[in-house]
Motif scaffolding. Structure first.
Motif, PDB file in Angstrom:
ATOM      1  N   SER A   1     -17.628 -46.925  60.572  1.00 14.90           N
ATOM      2  CA  SER A   1     -18.300 -45.532  59.851  1.00 14.90           C
ATOM      3  C   SER A   1     -17.272 -44.231  60.331  1.00 14.90           C
ATOM      4  O   SER A   1     -17.175 -43.527  59.522  1.00 14.90           O
ATOM      5  CB  SER A   1     -19.540 -45.300  60.452  1.00 14.90           C
ATOM      6  OG  SER A   1     -20.456 -46.417  59.819  1.00 14.90           O
ATOM      7  N   PHE A   2     -16.989 -44.039  61.526  1.00 15.51           N
ATOM      8  CA  PHE A   2     -15.991 -43.049  61.946  1.00 15.51           C
ATOM      9  C   PHE A   2     -14.701 -43.050  61.132  1.00 15.51           C
ATOM     10  O   PHE A   2     -14.027 -42.024  60.935  1.00 15.51           O
ATOM     11  CB  PHE A   2     -15.756 -43.180  63.310  1.00 15.51           C
ATOM     12  CG  PHE A   2     -16.871 -42.678  64.199  1.00 15.51           C
ATOM     13  CD1 PHE A   2     -17.772 -41.671  63.977  1.00 15.51           C
ATOM     14  CD2 PHE A   2     -17.606 -43.828  65.132  1.00 15.51           C
ATOM     15  CE1 PHE A   2     -18.932 -41.359  64.926  1.00 15.51           C
ATOM     16  CE2 PHE A   2     -18.956 -43.529  65.703  1.00 15.51           C
ATOM     17  CZ  PHE A   2     -19.464 -42.356  65.749  1.00 15.51           C
ATOM     18  N   VAL A   3     -14.215 -44.452  61.210  1.00 17.59           N
ATOM     19  CA  VAL A   3     -13.045 -44.436  60.502  1.00 17.59           C
ATOM     20  C   VAL A   3     -13.086 -44.119  59.036  1.00 17.59           C
ATOM     21  O   VAL A   3     -12.329 -43.381  58.167  1.00 17.59           O
ATOM     22  CB  VAL A   3     -12.344 -45.934  60.424  1.00 17.59           C
ATOM     23  CG1 VAL A   3     -11.224 -46.388  59.607  1.00 17.59           C
ATOM     24  CG2 VAL A   3     -12.335 -46.477  61.962  1.00 17.59           C
ATOM     25  N   ASP A   4     -14.104 -44.527  58.273  1.00 23.00           N
ATOM     26  CA  ASP A   4     -14.409 -44.446  56.857  1.00 23.00           C
ATOM     27  C   ASP A   4     -14.713 -42.951  56.271  1.00 23.00           C
ATOM     28  O   ASP A   4     -14.476 -42.532  55.448  1.00 23.00           O
ATOM     29  CB  ASP A   4     -15.560 -45.230  56.246  1.00 23.00           C
ATOM     30  CG  ASP A   4     -15.087 -46.819  55.960  1.00 23.00           C
ATOM     31  OD1 ASP A   4     -13.791 -47.140  56.331  1.00 23.00           O
ATOM     32  OD2 ASP A   4     -15.970 -47.776  55.730  1.00 23.00           O
TER      33      ASP A   4
ATOM     34  N   LYS B   1     -17.452 -35.566  60.313  1.00 16.35           N
ATOM     35  CA  LYS B   1     -18.256 -35.556  59.135  1.00 16.35           C
ATOM     36  C   LYS B   1     -19.442 -36.433  59.575  1.00 16.35           C
ATOM     37  O   LYS B   1     -20.465 -36.078  59.030  1.00 16.35           O
ATOM     38  CB  LYS B   1     -17.407 -36.186  57.839  1.00 16.35           C
ATOM     39  CG  LYS B   1     -18.357 -35.753  56.586  1.00 16.35           C
ATOM     40  CD  LYS B   1     -17.695 -36.264  55.478  1.00 16.35           C
ATOM     41  CE  LYS B   1     -18.774 -36.723  54.452  1.00 16.35           C
ATOM     42  NZ  LYS B   1     -18.454 -37.765  53.493  1.00 16.35           N
ATOM     43  N   ALA B   2     -19.354 -37.576  60.139  1.00 20.92           N
ATOM     44  CA  ALA B   2     -20.508 -38.481  60.626  1.00 20.92           C
ATOM     45  C   ALA B   2     -21.316 -37.785  61.625  1.00 20.92           C
ATOM     46  O   ALA B   2     -22.634 -37.917  61.541  1.00 20.92           O
ATOM     47  CB  ALA B   2     -19.707 -39.773  61.063  1.00 20.92           C
TER      48      ALA B   2
ATOM     49  N   GLN C   1     -17.263 -47.296  49.412  1.00 26.23           N
ATOM     50  CA  GLN C   1     -18.094 -47.934  48.673  1.00 26.23           C
ATOM     51  C   GLN C   1     -17.360 -49.375  48.308  1.00 26.23           C
ATOM     52  O   GLN C   1     -17.094 -49.854  47.155  1.00 26.23           O
ATOM     53  CB  GLN C   1     -18.244 -47.325  47.342  1.00 26.23           C
ATOM     54  CG  GLN C   1     -19.156 -46.012  47.543  1.00 26.23           C
ATOM     55  CD  GLN C   1     -20.530 -46.357  48.207  1.00 26.23           C
ATOM     56  OE1 GLN C   1     -21.271 -46.909  47.445  1.00 26.23           O
ATOM     57  NE2 GLN C   1     -20.583 -45.806  49.364  1.00 26.23           N
ATOM     58  N   LYS C   2     -17.367 -50.294  49.577  1.00 25.71           N
ATOM     59  CA  LYS C   2     -16.498 -51.255  49.025  1.00 25.71           C
ATOM     60  C   LYS C   2     -16.939 -52.412  50.412  1.00 25.71           C
ATOM     61  O   LYS C   2     -17.046 -51.852  51.402  1.00 25.71           O
ATOM     62  CB  LYS C   2     -15.294 -51.276  49.232  1.00 25.71           C
ATOM     63  CG  LYS C   2     -14.147 -52.397  48.860  1.00 25.71           C
ATOM     64  CD  LYS C   2     -12.739 -51.883  48.700  1.00 25.71           C
ATOM     65  CE  LYS C   2     -11.625 -53.062  48.648  1.00 25.71           C
ATOM     66  NZ  LYS C   2     -11.547 -53.974  49.635  1.00 25.71           N
TER      67      LYS C   2
ATOM     68  N   TYR D   1     -25.329 -47.175  61.238  1.00 20.86           N
ATOM     69  CA  TYR D   1     -25.217 -46.495  60.378  1.00 20.86           C
ATOM     70  C   TYR D   1     -24.677 -46.792  59.018  1.00 20.86           C
ATOM     71  O   TYR D   1     -25.045 -46.433  58.176  1.00 20.86           O
ATOM     72  CB  TYR D   1     -24.517 -45.212  60.922  1.00 20.86           C
ATOM     73  CG  TYR D   1     -24.290 -44.022  59.965  1.00 20.86           C
ATOM     74  CD1 TYR D   1     -25.128 -43.186  59.451  1.00 20.86           C
ATOM     75  CD2 TYR D   1     -22.900 -43.770  59.439  1.00 20.86           C
ATOM     76  CE1 TYR D   1     -24.851 -42.230  58.524  1.00 20.86           C
ATOM     77  CE2 TYR D   1     -22.602 -42.874  58.573  1.00 20.86           C
ATOM     78  CZ  TYR D   1     -23.656 -42.164  58.199  1.00 20.86           C
ATOM     79  OH  TYR D   1     -23.093 -41.050  57.139  1.00 20.86           O
ATOM     80  N   SER D   2     -23.828 -47.730  59.035  1.00 21.13           N
ATOM     81  CA  SER D   2     -23.231 -48.360  57.739  1.00 21.13           C
ATOM     82  C   SER D   2     -24.070 -49.094  56.795  1.00 21.13           C
ATOM     83  O   SER D   2     -23.682 -49.291  55.818  1.00 21.13           O
ATOM     84  CB  SER D   2     -21.853 -48.901  58.170  1.00 21.13           C
ATOM     85  OG  SER D   2     -22.204 -50.436  58.894  1.00 21.13           O
TER      86      SER D   2
END
Ligand SMILES: [Zn+2]
Length: 491
Positions: free
Chosen positions: A40-43, A48-49, A89-90, A470-471
């Motif tokens: 989640s931090f990478v994406d 922002k997260a 979104q993948k 979170y993801s």
């Protein structure tokens, strides 16, 4: 100024200064935690997260998944489940591998053959190095969250695996095997020495041989052949406790026949429940072997606790307690909080209400196939509601679609809080936000999430831990949790 007005002025002054302080400091006095994996931090980007966590649910503590080979707490959404309304979104079917999402420092793993377990998913990315400085700037705490989930591809792992009853290796690791024990202590030491962390939480979603053999869990897979652990270390430990491994094997052999017959619908002459008692009376080693496993888990908790405290006493140490605690009276009996509190600064007691209905139904079907084979399953569920002290739950046919209620969360939190009363151990119920369920089954909603969080807080919990990752959470449901946190005056 007489004494009374002096006291009145002093009190008024103290109140005024307290009011000023509470405006300046973050208002939340309880732990508002969120479980989140590296992806989640990478994406989405660290800041922002963190913005989303703070704005949606007033999160003040991050439970960062630092190690696992499982998708429950790491990776993007589980393939087959709808992607949430944030993040890439993948599906990460090809890129998710698992392992350690922090650097591996070899000096902490000298006493174990398990040395190569770095997650390759994001190259050299170290999630704690990326997150902790940004979290600290915001006054957010960071807790390392790792779990007892391994992969058979890890080099040398066979030297740490449990042995099944049939003599083959399991994919699970044995707490009594020095290779695993030393790995756990090494990982805890690595986290405690290498990062400015506020806490460590570890979890093991497993149980002992007897409960496994009868399938006493949601998703339970009854049968003795694959039951663990019968390795040399466990047998030696059993002998030291006065339990004869040969007698235990005889007991499990007989239990295996009983479970196998149940699967084939071959009812014992005296019925399932009576025959189960006959087995336990003849082979008390069945329960001794179950407790051997549970005591080994407790000793593992105590060893990790002592290790971390010897390094830095201010680091909080606690445990994720498996959802099976909500279904199986056997497992619940083993979660003796008065025992656990000796080596727990906090407990995350899982109270996942939404997936809870589906899981409860699964548990009932599983034990309904052997020890309770003579009891109609609705009656069996009613019995469990009664002995587990649940009052407002739906019938068996409805719970997979309905989930468990907020009242279930309230009762579980209240019970745990009472069990911990007079101790220093904090209670942080694990709250379900979008934990995957079957396509047509209960799904999280903002309102049910709000009600579950409100129930946990109303029961006197010391915080809440939004789970599992979170993801997989929809933002509207995260905001549902946030609404309850605001209503409780914590934001
Ligand atoms: Zn073992």
């Amino acid at each position: 100024m007489n004494r009374r007005s002096f006291v009145q002025n002093a009190v008024a002054g103290a109140l005024a200064s307290a009011a000023t302080t509470s405006q300046a400091a973050p208002p939340a006095s309880k732990m508002i935690g969120l479980q989140v994996g590296a992806v989640s931090f990478v994406d989405e980007g660290v800041n922002k997260a963190l913005d989303i966590f703070q704005q949606s649910a007033s999160v003040n503590t991050l439970f960062v998944a630092t190690f696992t080979y499982g998708r429950g707490i790491a990776g993007r959404q589980v393939p087959g489940q709808p992607l949430p309304d944030h993040g890439t979104q993948k599906y990460d079917t090809d890129t998710f591998k698992g392992g350690s999402y922090t650097k591996v420092r070899p000096q902490y793993y000298k006493d174990t053959v398990i040395q190569q377990f770095r997650a390759p998913d994001f190259g050299d990315y170290d999630v704690l190095e990326a997150v902790i400085p940004e979290a600290r700037k915001r006054g957010m705490k960071t807790i390392c969250w790792f779990e007892d989930v391994w992969n058979a591809s890890v080099p040398n792992i066979e030297q740490a695996q449990e042995k099944r009853f049939d003599g083959t290796n399991a994919t699970t690791l044995c707490f009594n095997n020095p290779n695993y024990r030393n790995w756990l202590l090494g990982a805890a030491e690595d986290y405690a020495r290498s990062y400015e962390i506020d806490g460590i939480m570890w979890g093991s979603e497993r149980q002992g041989a007897f409960a496994n053999a009868i399938g006493a869990s949601h998703g339970g897979n009854a049968g003795v052949a694959r039951t663990t652990c019968f390795c040399q270390f466990c047998e030696a430990k059993a002998k030291a406790r006065g339990v004869d491994p040969a007698r235990a094997r005889a007991g499990f052999q007989a239990l295996g026949t009983f479970v196998q017959n149940g699967r084939q619908g071959k009812r014992p002459v005296d019925g399932y429940y009576v025959t189960m008692w006959r087995l336990l009376l003849r082979h008390p080693e069945l329960l001794a072997w179950e407790m051997l496993w549970t005591d080994s888990l407790r000793e593992t908790y105590a060893a990790i606790y002592a290790k971390v405290k010897s390094i830095k006493p201010s680091i909080g140490v606690g445990w994720h307690i498996w959802h099976n605690n909500s279904y199986s009276p056997i497992y619940r009996a083993e979660q003796d909080l008065s025992e656990l509190t000796k080596y727990s600064d906090f407990l995350k007691m899982v109270m996942y209400h939404n997936c809870g209905g589906e899981r409860m139904a699964s548990y009932i079907r599983s034990v309904g196939g052997n020890i309770y084979g003579d009891v109609p399953q609705q009656e069996l569920l009613d019995f469990h509601y009664r002995v587990l002290d649940y009052k407002e739950e739906k019938p068996l046919a409805d719970i997979p679609k309905a989930g468990l209620s907020a009242d279930y969360v309230y009762r579980e939190a209240k019970r745990a809080k009472e069990a911990l009363s007079g101790t220093k151990t904090l209670l942080w119920p694990g709250i379900d936000i979008d934990i995957p369920t079957g396509q047509t089954q209960s799904k999280s909603s903002p309102e049910s999430t709000r009600a579950a969080v409100a129930a946990a807080l109303r029961a006197g919990s010391d915080g809440v831990l939004l789970s599992r990752k979170y993801s997989e959470m929809k933002l509207a449901n995260l905001r549902g949790a946030g609404a309850a946190i605001k209503e409780a005056g914590l934001a």
